[in-house]
Motif scaffolding. Structure first.
Motif, PDB file in Angstrom:
ATOM      1  N   PRO A   1       0.633   3.475  -6.756  1.00 17.98           N
ATOM      2  CA  PRO A   1       0.796   4.643  -7.664  1.00 17.98           C
ATOM      3  C   PRO A   1      -0.070   5.714  -7.222  1.00 17.98           C
ATOM      4  O   PRO A   1      -1.154   5.508  -6.299  1.00 17.98           O
ATOM      5  N   PRO A   2       0.052   6.812  -7.547  1.00 12.38           N
ATOM      6  CA  PRO A   2      -0.564   8.152  -7.160  1.00 12.38           C
ATOM      7  C   PRO A   2      -2.194   8.016  -7.367  1.00 12.38           C
ATOM      8  O   PRO A   2      -2.890   8.333  -6.417  1.00 12.38           O
ATOM      9  N   CYS A   3      -2.554   7.358  -8.642  1.00  6.52           N
ATOM     10  CA  CYS A   3      -3.818   7.189  -8.890  1.00  6.52           C
ATOM     11  C   CYS A   3      -4.793   6.304  -7.995  1.00  6.52           C
ATOM     12  O   CYS A   3      -6.022   6.750  -7.339  1.00  6.52           O
ATOM     13  N   ALA A   4      -4.007   5.429  -7.349  1.00  4.36           N
ATOM     14  CA  ALA A   4      -4.584   4.396  -6.357  1.00  4.36           C
ATOM     15  C   ALA A   4      -4.536   5.160  -4.958  1.00  4.36           C
ATOM     16  O   ALA A   4      -5.583   5.260  -4.353  1.00  4.36           O
ATOM     17  N   ILE A   5      -3.676   6.115  -4.642  1.00  5.98           N
ATOM     18  CA  ILE A   5      -3.723   6.673  -3.583  1.00  5.98           C
ATOM     19  C   ILE A   5      -4.819   7.537  -3.253  1.00  5.98           C
ATOM     20  O   ILE A   5      -5.339   8.022  -2.467  1.00  5.98           O
ATOM     21  N   GLU A   6      -4.890   8.441  -4.646  1.00 11.51           N
ATOM     22  CA  GLU A   6      -6.109   9.461  -4.587  1.00 11.51           C
ATOM     23  C   GLU A   6      -7.443   8.827  -4.439  1.00 11.51           C
ATOM     24  O   GLU A   6      -8.391   9.199  -3.943  1.00 11.51           O
TER      25      GLU A   6
ATOM     26  N   ASN B   1       0.783  -1.154   0.062  1.00 13.28           N
ATOM     27  CA  ASN B   1       0.107   0.075  -0.031  1.00 13.28           C
ATOM     28  C   ASN B   1       0.844   1.119  -0.055  1.00 13.28           C
ATOM     29  O   ASN B   1       0.624   2.242  -0.496  1.00 13.28           O
ATOM     30  N   ALA B   2       1.856   1.411   0.660  1.00 13.93           N
ATOM     31  CA  ALA B   2       2.888   2.308   0.855  1.00 13.93           C
ATOM     32  C   ALA B   2       3.534   2.613  -0.700  1.00 13.93           C
ATOM     33  O   ALA B   2       3.921   3.971  -0.912  1.00 13.93           O
ATOM     34  N   ASN B   3       3.637   1.744  -1.399  1.00 14.57           N
ATOM     35  CA  ASN B   3       4.212   1.851  -2.973  1.00 14.57           C
ATOM     36  C   ASN B   3       3.080   1.865  -3.790  1.00 14.57           C
ATOM     37  O   ASN B   3       3.500   1.659  -5.088  1.00 14.57           O
TER      38      ASN B   3
END
Length: 222
Positions: free
Chosen positions: A201-206, A197-199
Motif C-alpha cells: 500500500p502507498p503508506c508502506a511505500i512511503e 513488495n510491488a503490491n
C-alpha cells in the motif's frame, strides 16, 4: 457479533478518556498516520501492550472480542476470502481529534516496525468506542473506484481490507477507536517477496522510501 453490551463500550470510552487526560497518548509521526486512521483519526495513539494487565478492564474485554473475531477469520471463515490471516497485531488505541501542530520525528526503529505491519496487513479490525459518532472514509487504491464514507456509531465493529484501501476516521469532537491488523499466513520465497513488495500500500511505500533515503544519509555521514 462480539456479544458486548453497549455499557462495555461506554466504559471503554471512559477508560480511554482517562488515559488521554493523563497524557498517556502520544502523536505518531506523519508517515505513520497515513497507515493508521489518518492525521485526525490517529491524532494520538496508545499501544495496549504498554498497559498493566489489570488496567482498563472494558478495553480488555473489547480487545478479547477482537481476538475471537481474528480467530474466526483465521479458521474456516478464511476460505471464502481466498486467504488466511493467522496473526494479529497488538491492539492500538486511537484518539480522533485535531492533529498536533508539531509532529514527532520518525526514527529508524519506528520506520522498520511500522513498515513490517503496513506491508503485511491484509485486514484491519476497528472497534468504535465513542463517546460520539464519527465518519470512516474508505478510499480504494484502484483509481477508478470512488471513495465512500459511513457513520461510525459507538459499539460498531468494522472489518476492512487494509491492503486495498486507505482508511481515515473523523469526528466533530474527541472520539476513540481500538484497532488491530491481521496478517496473511503466506510465506514467500525471495521471488514471491518481490511481488509482495510491488503490491504494498502507498503508506508502506512511503515508509520504505524514507528508510532508503535515511540509509543513504547515514552512509554519507560515515
Amino acid at each position: 457479533d462480539p456479544c458486548l453490551e453497549a455499557e462495555v463500550f461506554r466504559e471503554a470510552s471512559k477508560e480511554a478518556e482517562a488515559f488521554s487526560e493523563s497524557l498517556s497518548f502520544t502523536p505518531p509521526p506523519s508517515l505513520v498516520c497515513e497507515g493508521l486512521l489518518g492525521s485526525e483519526g490517529s491524532s494520538q495513539i496508545l499501544h495496549m501492550e504498554k498497559l498493566a494487565p489489570a488496567e482498563a478492564p472494558s478495553l480488555r474485554r473489547i480487545d478479547h472480542a477482537l481476538n475471537e473475531l481474528a480467530n474466526l477469520i483465521g479458521g474456516d471463515a478464511a476460505y471464502p476470502m481466498g486467504f488466511q490471516c493467522r496473526w494479529r497485531t497488538h491492539a492500538l488505541l486511537h484518539e480522533t481529534g485535531m492533529p498536533s501542530e508539531v509532529m514527532p520525528a520518525l526514527t529508524e526503529h519506528e520506520a522498520a516496525s511500522w513498515l513490517a505491519s503496513f506491508s503485511r496487513a491484509k485486514l484491519m479490525m476497528l472497534a468504535i468506542l465513542g463517546p460520539i459518532a464519527g465518519t470512516l472514509e474508505l478510499d480504494p487504491f484502484d483509481e477508478e473506484t470512488e471513495p465512500f464514507e459511513f457513520h461510525t456509531t459507538p459499539g460498531t465493529i468494522v472489518l476492512l481490507r487494509a491492503d486495498l484501501m486507505s482508511h481515515k476516521h473523523f469526528a466533530h469532537s474527541r472520539a476513540f477507536v481500538l484497532s488491530s491488523f491481521l496478517f496473511s499466513g503466506r510465506t514467500a520465497s525471495r521471488k514471491g517477496e518481490a511481488v509482495t513488495n510491488a503490491n504494498m500500500p502507498p503508506c508502506a511505500i512511503e515508509l520504505e522510501n524514507w528508510a532508503v533515503q535515511r540509509l543513504r544519509e547515514l552512509k554519507e555521514e560515515e
